[in-house]
Structure formats: C-alpha cells, structure tokens
Design a protein around this motif. Structure first.
Motif, PDB file in Angstrom:
ATOM      1  N   ARG A  88     -14.041 -64.892  46.801  1.00  0.00           N
ATOM      2  CA  ARG A  88     -14.523 -64.688  45.449  1.00  0.00           C
ATOM      3  C   ARG A  88     -14.088 -63.326  44.900  1.00  0.00           C
ATOM      4  N   THR A  89     -14.201 -63.392  43.692  1.00  0.00           N
ATOM      5  CA  THR A  89     -13.649 -62.179  42.909  1.00  0.00           C
ATOM      6  C   THR A  89     -14.338 -61.023  43.318  1.00  0.00           C
ATOM      7  N   THR A  90     -13.584 -59.843  43.172  1.00  0.00           N
ATOM      8  CA  THR A  90     -14.006 -58.567  43.388  1.00  0.00           C
ATOM      9  C   THR A  90     -15.172 -58.150  42.304  1.00  0.00           C
ATOM     10  N   ARG A  91     -14.755 -58.849  41.199  1.00  0.00           N
ATOM     11  CA  ARG A  91     -15.708 -58.557  39.861  1.00  0.00           C
ATOM     12  C   ARG A  91     -17.175 -58.851  40.074  1.00  0.00           C
ATOM     13  N   ASN A  92     -17.349 -59.951  41.388  1.00  0.00           N
ATOM     14  CA  ASN A  92     -18.563 -60.122  41.561  1.00  0.00           C
ATOM     15  C   ASN A  92     -19.353 -59.316  42.350  1.00  0.00           C
ATOM     16  N   TYR A  93     -18.759 -58.393  42.907  1.00  0.00           N
ATOM     17  CA  TYR A  93     -19.382 -57.446  43.862  1.00  0.00           C
ATOM     18  C   TYR A  93     -19.234 -55.751  43.551  1.00  0.00           C
ATOM     19  N   ALA A  94     -20.127 -55.171  44.000  1.00  0.00           N
ATOM     20  CA  ALA A  94     -19.736 -53.536  44.104  1.00  0.00           C
ATOM     21  C   ALA A  94     -19.025 -53.539  45.438  1.00  0.00           C
ATOM     22  N   VAL A  95     -18.027 -52.469  45.290  1.00  0.00           N
ATOM     23  CA  VAL A  95     -17.495 -52.279  46.582  1.00  0.00           C
ATOM     24  C   VAL A  95     -17.307 -51.032  47.069  1.00  0.00           C
ATOM     25  N   GLY A  96     -17.631 -50.865  48.264  1.00  0.00           N
ATOM     26  CA  GLY A  96     -17.866 -49.484  48.849  1.00  0.00           C
ATOM     27  C   GLY A  96     -16.860 -49.206  50.117  1.00  0.00           C
ATOM     28  N   TRP A  97     -16.498 -47.881  50.297  1.00  0.00           N
ATOM     29  CA  TRP A  97     -15.630 -47.617  51.509  1.00  0.00           C
ATOM     30  C   TRP A  97     -16.382 -46.624  52.363  1.00  0.00           C
ATOM     31  N   PHE A  98     -16.574 -47.010  53.737  1.00  0.00           N
ATOM     32  CA  PHE A  98     -17.399 -46.035  54.759  1.00  0.00           C
ATOM     33  C   PHE A  98     -16.131 -45.726  55.732  1.00  0.00           C
ATOM     34  N   ARG A  99     -16.664 -44.820  56.509  1.00  0.00           N
ATOM     35  CA  ARG A  99     -15.849 -44.307  57.663  1.00  0.00           C
ATOM     36  C   ARG A  99     -16.575 -44.239  58.831  1.00  0.00           C
ATOM     37  N   GLN A 100     -15.984 -44.258  59.990  1.00  0.00           N
ATOM     38  CA  GLN A 100     -16.742 -44.034  61.216  1.00  0.00           C
ATOM     39  C   GLN A 100     -15.686 -43.273  62.081  1.00  0.00           C
ATOM     40  N   ALA A 101     -15.960 -41.979  62.522  1.00  0.00           N
ATOM     41  CA  ALA A 101     -15.264 -41.336  63.524  1.00  0.00           C
ATOM     42  C   ALA A 101     -15.767 -41.826  64.688  1.00  0.00           C
ATOM     43  N   PRO A 102     -14.768 -41.587  65.854  1.00  0.00           N
ATOM     44  CA  PRO A 102     -15.300 -41.604  67.420  1.00  0.00           C
ATOM     45  C   PRO A 102     -16.558 -40.899  67.777  1.00  0.00           C
ATOM     46  N   GLY A 103     -17.640 -41.665  68.341  1.00  0.00           N
ATOM     47  CA  GLY A 103     -18.767 -40.928  68.559  1.00  0.00           C
ATOM     48  C   GLY A 103     -19.752 -40.683  67.416  1.00  0.00           C
ATOM     49  N   LYS A 104     -19.406 -41.007  66.157  1.00  0.00           N
ATOM     50  CA  LYS A 104     -19.991 -40.691  64.924  1.00  0.00           C
ATOM     51  C   LYS A 104     -20.765 -42.229  64.287  1.00  0.00           C
ATOM     52  N   GLU A 105     -21.693 -41.900  63.669  1.00  0.00           N
ATOM     53  CA  GLU A 105     -22.058 -42.776  62.837  1.00  0.00           C
ATOM     54  C   GLU A 105     -21.473 -43.298  61.520  1.00  0.00           C
ATOM     55  N   ARG A 106     -21.439 -44.605  61.248  1.00  0.00           N
ATOM     56  CA  ARG A 106     -20.627 -44.910  60.108  1.00  0.00           C
ATOM     57  C   ARG A 106     -21.328 -43.940  58.853  1.00  0.00           C
ATOM     58  N   GLU A 107     -20.337 -43.686  58.061  1.00  0.00           N
ATOM     59  CA  GLU A 107     -20.861 -42.885  56.790  1.00  0.00           C
ATOM     60  C   GLU A 107     -20.383 -43.215  55.547  1.00  0.00           C
ATOM     61  N   PHE A 108     -20.974 -43.174  54.358  1.00  0.00           N
ATOM     62  CA  PHE A 108     -20.547 -43.476  53.192  1.00  0.00           C
ATOM     63  C   PHE A 108     -19.508 -42.706  52.634  1.00  0.00           C
ATOM     64  N   VAL A 109     -18.455 -43.109  51.869  1.00  0.00           N
ATOM     65  CA  VAL A 109     -17.306 -42.426  51.551  1.00  0.00           C
ATOM     66  C   VAL A 109     -17.302 -42.503  49.872  1.00  0.00           C
TER      67      VAL A 109
END
Length: 125
Positions: free
Chosen positions: A26-47
């Motif tokens: 499906r096209t990205t037009r239909n979605y909000a897109v987010g980037w997140f990151r996760q460092a070793p030993g840490k929780e995933r966080e919003f970018v």
C-alpha cells in the motif's frame, strides 16, 4: 503493507546518513510513518514521525535540528536524513506505519501496527 528499512552504516561523529523506508502493498500516503531506535540494552524510543495526510512532522528533542523526516509518496518511501551524528545515536533504527490521524499519538510505539526490520547505525567518536 510491508516496510523495509535500509541505509544504515558506520560513520564517524559529525557524519551523515540517510535512512529509507520503502512500503510495499500500500502507498505511504495512507500511513503516518515513524522512525524509532533501540540501542543495546535499552528500550525502543521515538525519533521522528511524519503525519498521514499532511507534511506535519514531529521529532524527539534529542534529534531536533539534526534529523529530518520526509516522504515521497510517488516512491512509497519515507526518509530519515541524519546529520551531525553523535556516538549516542548508535542504535538499530526501525520504521513503522500507523493509520492514526491524531498528532499527539505519533510519538507512541503503540500507535504503530506495522514495523519494518531494523537497520543498524553505528557512530564512532
């Protein structure tokens, strides 16, 4: 929809990388897109995130002025341009898709139903 992230790599502090997130199905037009990151030993966080039906963007405070999120709906691709990278930016970066139209929800992992695989970013000092 499936998402595939790419563009990670190893850079020195102060360097730049551009991550890509390609959507299939499906096209990205239909979605909000987010980037997140996760460092070793840490929780995933919003970018960063870009809204579903507008160019509105939101960023985590620690990347403001250094990272920029964008999208090219014709290519079904979202991007995360990362500049002035720091060693603390080292992490696996994930893109995700959300059908939410609520701006305040864009920072929340729970708003995203579709996730791509991670792409690794390593920043050396």
């Amino acid at each position: 929809v499936q998402l595939q992230a790419s563009g990670g790599g190893s850079v020195q502090a102060g360097g730049s990388l551009r991550l890509s997130c390609v959507a299939s199905g499906r096209t990205t037009r239909n979605y909000a897109v987010g980037w997140f990151r996760q460092a070793p030993g840490k929780e995933r966080e919003f970018v960063a995130a870009i809204a579903r039906s507008s160019p509105m963007t939101v960023y985590a405070d620690f990347v403001k002025g250094r990272f920029a999120i964008s999208r090219d709906n014709a290519k079904n691709t979202a991007y995360l341009q990362m500049s002035n990278l720091k060693p603390e930016d080292t992490a696996d970066y994930y893109c995700a898709g959300s059908s939410t139209i609520i701006a305040s929800s864009l920072r929340s992992l729970g708003s995203y139903a579709t996730w791509g695989q991670g792409t690794q970013v390593t920043v050396s000092s």
